[in-house]
Motif scaffolding. Structure first.
Motif, PDB file in Angstrom:
ATOM      1  N   LEU A   1       0.828  -1.207   0.000  1.00  0.00           N
ATOM      2  CA  LEU A   1       0.000   0.000   0.000  1.00  0.00           C
ATOM      3  C   LEU A   1       0.866   1.262   0.000  1.00  0.00           C
ATOM      4  CD1 LEU A   1      -2.725  -1.197   2.515  1.00  0.00           C
ATOM      5  CD2 LEU A   1      -3.162  -0.481   0.145  1.00  0.00           C
ATOM      6  N   ALA A   2       1.964   1.241   0.743  1.00  0.00           N
ATOM      7  CA  ALA A   2       2.884   2.386   0.759  1.00  0.00           C
ATOM      8  C   ALA A   2       3.465   2.625  -0.630  1.00  0.00           C
ATOM      9  CB  ALA A   2       4.001   2.155   1.776  1.00  0.00           C
ATOM     10  N   GLY A   3       3.835   1.556  -1.320  1.00  0.00           N
ATOM     11  CA  GLY A   3       4.345   1.693  -2.682  1.00  0.00           C
ATOM     12  C   GLY A   3       3.301   2.241  -3.631  1.00  0.00           C
ATOM     13  N   THR A   4       2.068   1.809  -3.469  1.00  0.00           N
ATOM     14  CA  THR A   4       0.978   2.318  -4.306  1.00  0.00           C
ATOM     15  C   THR A   4       0.765   3.807  -4.040  1.00  0.00           C
ATOM     16  OG1 THR A   4      -0.054   0.133  -4.306  1.00  0.00           O
ATOM     17  CG2 THR A   4      -1.436   1.988  -4.973  1.00  0.00           C
ATOM     18  N   CYS A   5       0.784   4.207  -2.775  1.00  0.00           N
ATOM     19  CA  CYS A   5       0.680   5.635  -2.441  1.00  0.00           C
ATOM     20  C   CYS A   5       1.791   6.422  -3.133  1.00  0.00           C
ATOM     21  CB  CYS A   5       0.772   5.854  -0.929  1.00  0.00           C
ATOM     22  SG  CYS A   5      -0.696   5.438   0.011  1.00  0.00           S
ATOM     23  N   ARG A   6       3.005   5.929  -3.029  1.00  0.00           N
ATOM     24  CA  ARG A   6       4.166   6.602  -3.640  1.00  0.00           C
ATOM     25  C   ARG A   6       3.974   6.718  -5.152  1.00  0.00           C
ATOM     26  NH1 ARG A   6       7.534   3.689  -1.380  1.00  0.00           N
ATOM     27  NH2 ARG A   6       7.694   2.092  -2.979  1.00  0.00           N
ATOM     28  N   ASN A   7       3.523   5.640  -5.793  1.00  0.00           N
ATOM     29  CA  ASN A   7       3.319   5.656  -7.247  1.00  0.00           C
ATOM     30  C   ASN A   7       2.241   6.644  -7.672  1.00  0.00           C
ATOM     31  OD1 ASN A   7       5.281   3.696  -7.518  1.00  0.00           O
ATOM     32  ND2 ASN A   7       3.809   2.011  -7.664  1.00  0.00           N
ATOM     33  N   LEU A   8       1.333   6.953  -6.765  1.00  0.00           N
ATOM     34  CA  LEU A   8       0.256   7.907  -7.053  1.00  0.00           C
ATOM     35  C   LEU A   8       0.597   9.317  -6.561  1.00  0.00           C
ATOM     36  CD1 LEU A   8      -2.720   5.556  -6.151  1.00  0.00           C
ATOM     37  CD2 LEU A   8      -2.064   6.323  -8.443  1.00  0.00           C
TER      38      LEU A   8
ATOM     39  N   ARG B   1       0.172  12.075   2.404  1.00  0.00           N
ATOM     40  CA  ARG B   1       0.076  13.451   1.948  1.00  0.00           C
ATOM     41  C   ARG B   1      -0.547  13.406   0.564  1.00  0.00           C
ATOM     42  NH1 ARG B   1       5.352  14.989   2.363  1.00  0.00           N
ATOM     43  NH2 ARG B   1       5.558  15.136   0.121  1.00  0.00           N
ATOM     44  N   MET B   2      -1.621  14.108   0.382  1.00  0.00           N
ATOM     45  CA  MET B   2      -2.349  14.062  -0.882  1.00  0.00           C
ATOM     46  C   MET B   2      -1.588  14.773  -1.993  1.00  0.00           C
ATOM     47  SD  MET B   2      -5.159  12.342  -0.640  1.00  0.00           S
ATOM     48  CE  MET B   2      -5.931  12.817  -2.177  1.00  0.00           C
ATOM     49  N   SER B   3      -1.600  14.141  -3.155  1.00  0.00           N
ATOM     50  CA  SER B   3      -1.083  14.771  -4.367  1.00  0.00           C
ATOM     51  C   SER B   3      -2.062  15.862  -4.792  1.00  0.00           C
ATOM     52  CB  SER B   3      -0.972  13.715  -5.468  1.00  0.00           C
ATOM     53  OG  SER B   3      -0.787  14.324  -6.724  1.00  0.00           O
ATOM     54  N   LYS B   4      -1.571  16.820  -5.512  1.00  0.00           N
ATOM     55  CA  LYS B   4      -2.459  17.873  -6.014  1.00  0.00           C
ATOM     56  C   LYS B   4      -3.157  17.442  -7.300  1.00  0.00           C
ATOM     57  CE  LYS B   4       1.409  20.126  -8.208  1.00  0.00           C
ATOM     58  NZ  LYS B   4       2.589  20.811  -7.852  1.00  0.00           N
ATOM     59  N   THR B   5      -2.875  16.214  -7.768  1.00  0.00           N
ATOM     60  CA  THR B   5      -3.427  15.778  -9.053  1.00  0.00           C
ATOM     61  C   THR B   5      -4.398  14.607  -8.946  1.00  0.00           C
ATOM     62  OG1 THR B   5      -1.557  14.299  -9.439  1.00  0.00           O
ATOM     63  CG2 THR B   5      -1.367  16.556 -10.299  1.00  0.00           C
TER      64      THR B   5
ATOM     65  N   CYS C   1      -7.919  12.932  -6.730  1.00  0.00           N
ATOM     66  CA  CYS C   1      -8.943  13.132  -5.702  1.00  0.00           C
ATOM     67  C   CYS C   1      -8.949  11.924  -4.753  1.00  0.00           C
ATOM     68  CB  CYS C   1     -10.315  13.351  -6.329  1.00  0.00           C
ATOM     69  SG  CYS C   1     -11.043  11.901  -7.105  1.00  0.00           S
ATOM     70  N   ILE C   2      -9.549  12.087  -3.599  1.00  0.00           N
ATOM     71  CA  ILE C   2      -9.555  11.047  -2.573  1.00  0.00           C
ATOM     72  C   ILE C   2     -10.200   9.762  -3.101  1.00  0.00           C
ATOM     73  CG2 ILE C   2     -10.421  10.411  -0.290  1.00  0.00           C
ATOM     74  CD1 ILE C   2     -10.340  13.475   0.340  1.00  0.00           C
ATOM     75  N   ALA C   3     -11.334   9.881  -3.761  1.00  0.00           N
ATOM     76  CA  ALA C   3     -12.034   8.688  -4.251  1.00  0.00           C
ATOM     77  C   ALA C   3     -11.157   7.889  -5.204  1.00  0.00           C
ATOM     78  CB  ALA C   3     -13.344   9.081  -4.926  1.00  0.00           C
ATOM     79  N   ASP C   4     -10.429   8.572  -6.094  1.00  0.00           N
ATOM     80  CA  ASP C   4      -9.554   7.868  -7.034  1.00  0.00           C
ATOM     81  C   ASP C   4      -8.375   7.224  -6.308  1.00  0.00           C
ATOM     82  OD1 ASP C   4     -11.224   8.637  -9.089  1.00  0.00           O
ATOM     83  OD2 ASP C   4      -9.896  10.211  -9.843  1.00  0.00           O
ATOM     84  N   LEU C   5      -7.817   7.910  -5.318  1.00  0.00           N
ATOM     85  CA  LEU C   5      -6.720   7.338  -4.536  1.00  0.00           C
ATOM     86  C   LEU C   5      -7.169   6.059  -3.838  1.00  0.00           C
ATOM     87  CD1 LEU C   5      -3.939   7.315  -3.158  1.00  0.00           C
ATOM     88  CD2 LEU C   5      -4.896   8.885  -1.441  1.00  0.00           C
ATOM     89  N   VAL C   6      -8.298   6.110  -3.152  1.00  0.00           N
ATOM     90  CA  VAL C   6      -8.776   4.930  -2.419  1.00  0.00           C
ATOM     91  C   VAL C   6      -9.122   3.799  -3.380  1.00  0.00           C
ATOM     92  CG1 VAL C   6     -10.557   4.041  -0.859  1.00  0.00           C
ATOM     93  CG2 VAL C   6      -9.552   6.299  -0.446  1.00  0.00           C
ATOM     94  N   ARG C   7      -9.766   4.128  -4.482  1.00  0.00           N
ATOM     95  CA  ARG C   7     -10.096   3.092  -5.473  1.00  0.00           C
ATOM     96  C   ARG C   7      -8.831   2.374  -5.936  1.00  0.00           C
ATOM     97  NH1 ARG C   7     -11.715   5.911  -9.834  1.00  0.00           N
ATOM     98  NH2 ARG C   7      -9.654   5.625 -10.728  1.00  0.00           N
ATOM     99  N   GLU C   8      -7.772   3.124  -6.249  1.00  0.00           N
ATOM    100  CA  GLU C   8      -6.525   2.520  -6.713  1.00  0.00           C
ATOM    101  C   GLU C   8      -5.832   1.727  -5.613  1.00  0.00           C
ATOM    102  OE1 GLU C   8      -5.284   2.280  -9.888  1.00  0.00           O
ATOM    103  OE2 GLU C   8      -7.332   2.956 -10.229  1.00  0.00           O
ATOM    104  N   LEU C   9      -5.844   2.241  -4.390  1.00  0.00           N
ATOM    105  CA  LEU C   9      -5.250   1.503  -3.268  1.00  0.00           C
ATOM    106  C   LEU C   9      -5.933   0.152  -3.087  1.00  0.00           C
ATOM    107  CD1 LEU C   9      -4.860   4.407  -0.696  1.00  0.00           C
ATOM    108  CD2 LEU C   9      -2.981   3.041  -1.661  1.00  0.00           C
ATOM    109  N   LYS C  10      -7.250   0.155  -3.109  1.00  0.00           N
ATOM    110  CA  LYS C  10      -8.000  -1.089  -2.927  1.00  0.00           C
ATOM    111  C   LYS C  10      -7.802  -2.030  -4.115  1.00  0.00           C
ATOM    112  CE  LYS C  10     -11.775   0.660  -0.065  1.00  0.00           C
ATOM    113  NZ  LYS C  10     -13.240   0.801  -0.032  1.00  0.00           N
TER     114      LYS C  10
END
Length: 151
Positions: A36-43, A62-66, A68-77
């Motif tokens: 999950l940490a690697g996925t966060c880093r890749n995003l 820390r959220m990227s400026k590019t 949205c939260i929903a897309d981040l969570v969808r990709e993490l899952k």
């Protein structure tokens, strides 16, 4: 302003489908958190701490400026579910719950939250995931309908 700058800390919480204890093996859980940490880093949403127990995960990033939260969570899952199913034959029926909690964190609270996430195993000897999540919702004064929180 010629550039976009942001510093938004996000505490994301989600559980396994029906809170099944899929992540009971500590070694698998640690590898899942690392994935999950690697996925966060890749995003471009670097994680500061990831932890949890057998039925849920906490992510401070820390959220990227590019993104949205929903897309981040969808990709993490999506990415972690795929990885878990590929790396553990026992988890072919693994799924995360549909929903999630996402809470913005002020910079002054980051260090304490890092400690809290790192201390999840000890914490959950005294409090269930459901009670913990209800407490987070109350802390942020979020109104919710209990029948729609758990799947």
């Amino acid at each position: 302003m010629p550039q976009s700058l942001s510093q938004i800390y996000m505490h994301i919480v989600f559980s396994t489908k029906h809170r099944v204890s899929y992540l009971h093996d500590a070694a698998l859980r640690a590898r899942t958190h690392a994935y999950l940490a690697g996925t966060c880093r890749n995003l471009n949403c670097p994680s500061l701490q990831i932890g949890g127990v057998e039925d849920h995960v906490h992510i401070l990033c820390r959220m990227s400026k590019t993104i949205c939260i929903a897309d981040l969570v969808r990709e993490l899952k999506r990415e972690s579910s795929k990885w878990l199913k590929e790396h553990s034959p026992d988890l072919v029926s693994f799924y995360w719950q549909n929903g999630y909690g996402a809470f913005s964190i002020s910079p002054g609270h980051v260090e304490q939250l890092i400690k809290d996430i790192a201390n999840q195993e000890a914490h959950h000897k005294n409090e269930s995931f459901q009670d913990e999540f209800r407490r987070l919702l109350a802390l942020y004064s979020l109104e919710y309908d209990e029948q729609y929180v758990w799947d």
